[in-house]
Enzyme design. Structure first.
Site, PDB file in Angstrom:
ATOM      1  N   ASP A 183      -0.489   1.778  -7.172  1.00 19.90           N
ATOM      2  CA  ASP A 183      -0.149   0.392  -7.502  1.00 19.90           C
ATOM      3  C   ASP A 183       0.970   0.398  -8.537  1.00 19.90           C
ATOM      4  OD1 ASP A 183      -2.043  -0.580  -5.799  1.00 19.90           O
ATOM      5  OD2 ASP A 183      -3.559  -0.907  -7.348  1.00 19.90           O
TER       6      ASP A 183
ATOM      7  N   ASP B 117      -7.921  -7.063   3.890  1.00 24.29           N
ATOM      8  CA  ASP B 117      -8.995  -7.050   2.886  1.00 24.29           C
ATOM      9  C   ASP B 117     -10.202  -7.744   3.513  1.00 24.29           C
ATOM     10  OD1 ASP B 117      -7.351  -5.811   1.079  1.00 24.29           O
ATOM     11  OD2 ASP B 117      -6.800  -7.629   0.012  1.00 24.29           O
TER      12      ASP B 117
END
Lengths: 258, 206
Positions: free
Chosen positions: A11, A130
């Protein structure tokens, strides 16, 4: 025989690692390029960079990271986070990424998958989803629902339907991220991963929940995943790329040895 | 100086980045005359065989490549740049360059668990020694992304094999021409080694 892949996700915020990576020798590294290079040298199969930069005017920094990685890392890597259009995807590919990763923007505007697939080929287009467990209903018959905003916004969309639709729309690969398992280190959601893998004929990358080497083994066998995504297991220095791959190969999986 | 042919294929810059990393000078050009005059040519490729052949013809690069081959210039094809060296591709029923006799076919696995495209790391097995493959060790894996595979007519033109439902030729060659179905620029050390040896190859197949 095609090998199972070990992929790591980093990330990135404002060009730096959102959580700095701690190596076994306890150096803290906040630089995504150095981290990518280190994992590459250890034999990682593929990299994913997720841009979590909040302000859009700082997004250009990510392109510098992408081109610096592309100059030093010679394995496939994909970039996601905040990509909304084919133009966004094109900039990332020109900077040197192999693939682009669409997530919530594809839920809001599914046509972007088709446009990107036509422009760059399906092999370039990764649909990242997700997913959250919910009670089975007529709308969500599998009991797995697509969510966005890090799991806060349910979309009323069945994950298996969305996976099949993603394939039809032109995605070439799926990342299945379990919001329930994410961060628990208790293992991937094997049921979810297997159901998605059986619903599509695309490669499936399992994400969320990996905490021990056996979790990767389980999702690559029982979960029917083609690849396992690992993050904190590597980033916090508990395990190394080589250690994970030695373990998986030792249990009889076809794994590339660096 | 290595010339990388620009025919709008996707991986031009990745190939150039790999060469730069290896300290090998290169230039990217769409110009047929420059290709004719090159001392060493890389013919990359990602995408569609039909589209690739159309651009090659439009730019006169098909003729330039054939002339360079006839003159003995070392040429290295990658992925689609490997497939269209043969006579024909099943992809959009495309007549190709015909530098190596044979054709390109689409994977049609009977095993449903084998997905198309064939994407990921898979070992490459050398079947016939070649100077460009001399650094590969048994079991070395390389990175593939493709739905079509090459079927050279002559056994002597197949240098390496890979298994994906069937055994297919993953590296082919003829005289001063060599080509890999796998992505040398994305295959870590195994791929970079082939690129490095190409830079010093005299074009002789043994």
């Amino acid at each position: 025989m095609l090998m199972k892949r070990v992929i790591s996700c980093l990330d990135v915020r404002d060009g730096k690692l959102a959580k700095s990576v701690k190596f076994l020798d306890t150096r803290d590294i906040g630089d995504p390029v150095l981290t990518a290079k280190s994992y590459y040298e250890q034999g990682l199969d593929e990299l994913v960079f997720y841009d979590i930069t909040a302000s859009s005017d700082r997004r250009a920094i990510m392109l510098d990271v992408v081109s610096a990685v592309a100059a030093q890392v010679f394995i496939p890597f994909s970039v996601g986070g905040g990509l909304a259009t084919v133009e966004d995807a094109h900039r990332v590919l020109l900077a040197g990424a192999e693939k682009v990763n669409f997530n919530s923007q594809a839920v809001k505007n599914p046509a972007v998958l088709t446009e990107a697939s036509r422009a760059f080929g399906a092999q370039c287009v990764v649909l990242s989803m997700d997913v959250k467990r919910v009670p089975k209903t007529a709308v969500i018959p599998s009991g797995f629902e697509i969510v966005i905003h890090g799991g806060r916004t349910p979309m009323g969309l069945d994950a298996l339907d969305w996976a099949r639709r993603g394939e039809e729309l032109g995605a070439g690969e799926l990342v299945v991220n379990s919001i329930d398992a994410d961060g628990t280190k208790a293992g991937y959601d094997l049921e979810l991963t297997r159901l998605v893998a059986e619903s599509v004929s695309l490669p499936v990358i399992a994400s969320g929940g990996g905490g021990k080497p056996e979790h990767l083994y389980d999702v690559l066998t029982q979960g029917k995943a083609d690849a396992a995504l690992v993050a904190s297991m590597l980033h916090f220095g508990e395990y190394t790329v080589k250690g994970l791959k030695d373990y998986l190969a030792g249990r009889g999986l076809a794994i590339r040895r660096g | 100086m290595i010339t990388i042919i620009d025919y709008k294929a996707g991986n031009l810059t990745s190939v150039q980045r790999a060469l730069t990393h290896l300290g090998l000078p290169s230039r990217i050009t769409p110009d047929a005359d420059e290709v004719r005059r090159s001392e060493r040519i890389i013919f990359p490729g990602v995408g569609h065989a039909g589209a690739a052949m159309a651009v090659l013809k439009e730019r006169g690069l098909d003729g330039a490549l054939k002339e360079a081959f006839a003159r003995g210039t070392p040429i290295l094809g990658i992925c689609v740049g490997c497939q269209i060296l043969l006579d024909h591709s099943e992809e959009a029923d495309t007549p190709c360059l015909g530098l190596i006799p044979g054709r390109c076919r689409r994977f049609a696995p009977s095993d449903r668990s084998l997905k198309i495209p064939h994407m990921g790391w898979n070992p490459v097995e050398v079947r016939r020694p070649h100077p460009l493959l001399s650094g590969l060790k048994p079991g070395d894996a390389v990175y593939f992304v493709h739905s079509y595979y090459t079927v050279p007519d002559a056994e002597e033109h197949a240098f390496a094999e890979t298994e994906y439902g069937i055994r297919f030729a993953s590296a082919i060659g003829r005289a001063n021409l060599f080509a890999t179905q796998f992505h040398l620029e994305k295959s870590a050390g195994a791929g970079l080694g082939v690129l490095e040896r190409f830079a010093h190859w005299d074009g002789s197949p043994c």
